[in-house]
Design a protein around this motif. Structure first.
Motif, PDB file in Angstrom:
ATOM      1  N   LYS A  20      -8.315 -24.309  27.605  1.00  0.00           N
ATOM      2  CA  LYS A  20      -9.707 -24.838  27.432  1.00  0.00           C
ATOM      3  C   LYS A  20      -9.386 -25.893  26.568  1.00  0.00           C
ATOM      4  CE  LYS A  20     -12.101 -20.220  27.388  1.00  0.00           C
ATOM      5  NZ  LYS A  20     -12.919 -20.768  28.545  1.00  0.00           N
ATOM      6  N   LYS A  21     -10.786 -27.017  26.584  1.00  0.00           N
ATOM      7  CA  LYS A  21     -10.721 -27.929  25.840  1.00  0.00           C
ATOM      8  C   LYS A  21     -10.175 -27.778  24.255  1.00  0.00           C
ATOM      9  CE  LYS A  21     -13.673 -32.005  24.683  1.00  0.00           C
ATOM     10  NZ  LYS A  21     -15.138 -32.535  24.932  1.00  0.00           N
ATOM     11  N   GLY A  22      -9.434 -28.685  23.953  1.00  0.00           N
ATOM     12  CA  GLY A  22      -8.873 -28.454  22.576  1.00  0.00           C
ATOM     13  C   GLY A  22      -7.566 -27.753  22.376  1.00  0.00           C
ATOM     14  N   ASP A  23      -7.305 -27.024  23.629  1.00  0.00           N
ATOM     15  CA  ASP A  23      -6.095 -26.325  23.412  1.00  0.00           C
ATOM     16  C   ASP A  23      -4.621 -27.152  23.450  1.00  0.00           C
ATOM     17  OD1 ASP A  23      -7.357 -23.945  23.401  1.00  0.00           O
ATOM     18  OD2 ASP A  23      -6.820 -23.182  25.479  1.00  0.00           O
ATOM     19  N   LYS A  24      -3.868 -26.639  22.619  1.00  0.00           N
ATOM     20  CA  LYS A  24      -2.569 -27.378  22.379  1.00  0.00           C
ATOM     21  C   LYS A  24      -1.752 -27.145  23.641  1.00  0.00           C
ATOM     22  CE  LYS A  24      -0.743 -27.165  18.315  1.00  0.00           C
ATOM     23  NZ  LYS A  24       0.044 -26.672  17.087  1.00  0.00           N
ATOM     24  N   LEU A  25      -1.252 -28.232  24.340  1.00  0.00           N
ATOM     25  CA  LEU A  25      -0.592 -28.249  25.440  1.00  0.00           C
ATOM     26  C   LEU A  25       0.962 -28.563  25.262  1.00  0.00           C
ATOM     27  CD1 LEU A  25      -2.680 -30.115  27.776  1.00  0.00           C
ATOM     28  CD2 LEU A  25      -2.773 -27.991  27.198  1.00  0.00           C
ATOM     29  N   ALA A  26       1.335 -29.549  24.391  1.00  0.00           N
ATOM     30  CA  ALA A  26       2.661 -30.022  24.138  1.00  0.00           C
ATOM     31  C   ALA A  26       2.873 -30.834  22.939  1.00  0.00           C
ATOM     32  CB  ALA A  26       2.873 -30.958  25.436  1.00  0.00           C
ATOM     33  N   GLY A  27       4.167 -30.853  22.453  1.00  0.00           N
ATOM     34  CA  GLY A  27       4.568 -31.636  21.322  1.00  0.00           C
ATOM     35  C   GLY A  27       5.819 -32.396  21.608  1.00  0.00           C
ATOM     36  N   THR A  28       5.838 -33.527  21.371  1.00  0.00           N
ATOM     37  CA  THR A  28       6.965 -34.432  21.565  1.00  0.00           C
ATOM     38  C   THR A  28       7.426 -34.911  20.276  1.00  0.00           C
ATOM     39  OG1 THR A  28       6.043 -36.676  21.478  1.00  0.00           O
ATOM     40  CG2 THR A  28       5.575 -35.314  23.598  1.00  0.00           C
TER      41      THR A  28
END
Length: 344
Positions: A131-139
């Motif tokens: 959903k909008k605002g969900d965390k997807l990835a970190g670099t």
């Protein structure tokens, strides 16, 4: 690194944290390692007693961690409006969803980039409904600085397309065919349809209706074809999916002329799941035979497949076979899905 006067440090990169201590109020870094010193930082640095600083020496072909992190961000999402990203900080960037949809990941290229070393991209699992605002990835860039050539190599391995994408869900009209003579005769209440209504309500779907066919094979077939004529985008057949002689749903689905993709899946709950596609008036309609577990188990193979179907993705037998690893639901109480390993 080199040791220079603070007044001469504008534009330089700090090699260490700068701590500020205010008795009884604060003790902690006022500037962190890797910070690029700005003109307005000079009075602050002088106020904490830093008249000289250790900074990294700039060299041709060497990138600061934040600049390199921006490259990883571009590798992940490109110019996509489906995602948003935080500002670089200490070589880290966080990517979040800007729309509702299904997260897709190029796993092979993600592995290739992460295998380079000195950089990392960590994601949630692909094929997860977000959903909008969900965390997807970190670099993150691991060292403070990194060779520009190494980041070029990362770009090459990633290719022209972003590693992450979000497929938006499409609105869908759904027809429900309810099997079982005991339901058709009114001996027991249909408990399957309310479960499907609740699951479908999580998405932009419209239920065209339900048909109670009993276990009559011809009636099941005709009900499926009737929903196809009425414009259904998805057709669900509930029950009658085991190998018992009086379970007629798989044969009825076959008699519609639909292409059977798989009867059976390496998922528990959901082993007797059937996926087919029915071609009707130049439209390819997903047709699913749902085993009884969908009615009583919290999450099943249906929850894994439905969001992919709602993006318009056409699934193959190989897609279903891939669910074997992670396809065992542990039945946690309370259920944490999709924040768990089920189907991943």
């Amino acid at each position: 690194m080199t040791y220079i006067k603070t007044e001469d440090a504008v534009g330089q990169v700090l090699c260490h944290d700068i701590t500020q201590i205010i008795p009884g109020v604060k003790k902690g870094p006022v500037f962190k390692k890797g910070h690029i010193i700005q003109e307005e930082d000079i009075p602050v640095l002088l106020s904490v007693g830093k008249e000289h600083l250790y900074v990294w020496e700039k060299h041709e072909g060497i990138l600061h961690e934040d600049d390199a992190a921006a490259i990883l961000r571009d590798i992940c999402m490109g110019n996509s409006s489906e995602m948003s990203a935080s500002q670089p900080s200490e070589g880290k960037i966080e990517i979040t969803a800007a729309i509702d949809g299904l997260l897709k990941i190029n796993s092979e290229k993600l592995l290739a980039v992460n295998s380079l070393g000195q950089m990392m991209i960590a994601t949630i699992h692909g094929n997860t409904a977000v959903k909008k605002g969900d965390k997807l990835a970190g670099t993150r860039i691991i060292p403070l600085v990194i060779e520009e050539e190494k980041m070029k190599k990362a770009r090459e391995l990633a290719g022209d397309k972003p590693l992450l994408s979000i497929l938006p869900f499409k609105p869908a009209k759904v027809g429900i065919v309810v099997t079982g003579s005991e339901i058709a005769k009114g001996l027991i209440e249909d408990a399957f349809t309310p479960v499907l209504e609740k699951k479908l309500s999580e998405y932009d779907t419209q239920i065209l209706g339900q048909q109670l066919t009993g276990d009559d094979k011809e009636k099941i077939t005709n009900a499926v074809l009737d929903f196809a004529r009425k414009g259904a985008d998805i057709i669900l057949c509930t029950g009658g999916m085991s190998v018992d002689p009086d379970d007629r749903t798989p044969g009825a689905i076959k008699d519609t002329g639909a292409e059977i993709i798989s009867y059976g899946s390496p998922v528990l709950p959901g082993a007797m799941f059937l996926l087919a596609y029915l071609n009707h008036n130049e439209k390819r309609i997903p047709l699913m035979g749902l085993p009884g577990c969908v009615m009583y188990a919290g999450r099943t193979v249906f929850d894994l497949v439905l969001p992919r179907i709602l993006t318009g993705e056409v699934l193959t037998a190989a897609d279903l076979a891939a669910y074997g690893e992670g396809g065992l639901c542990l039945g946690c109480k309370p259920c944490h899905y999709p924040n768990c390993g089920f189907g991943k």
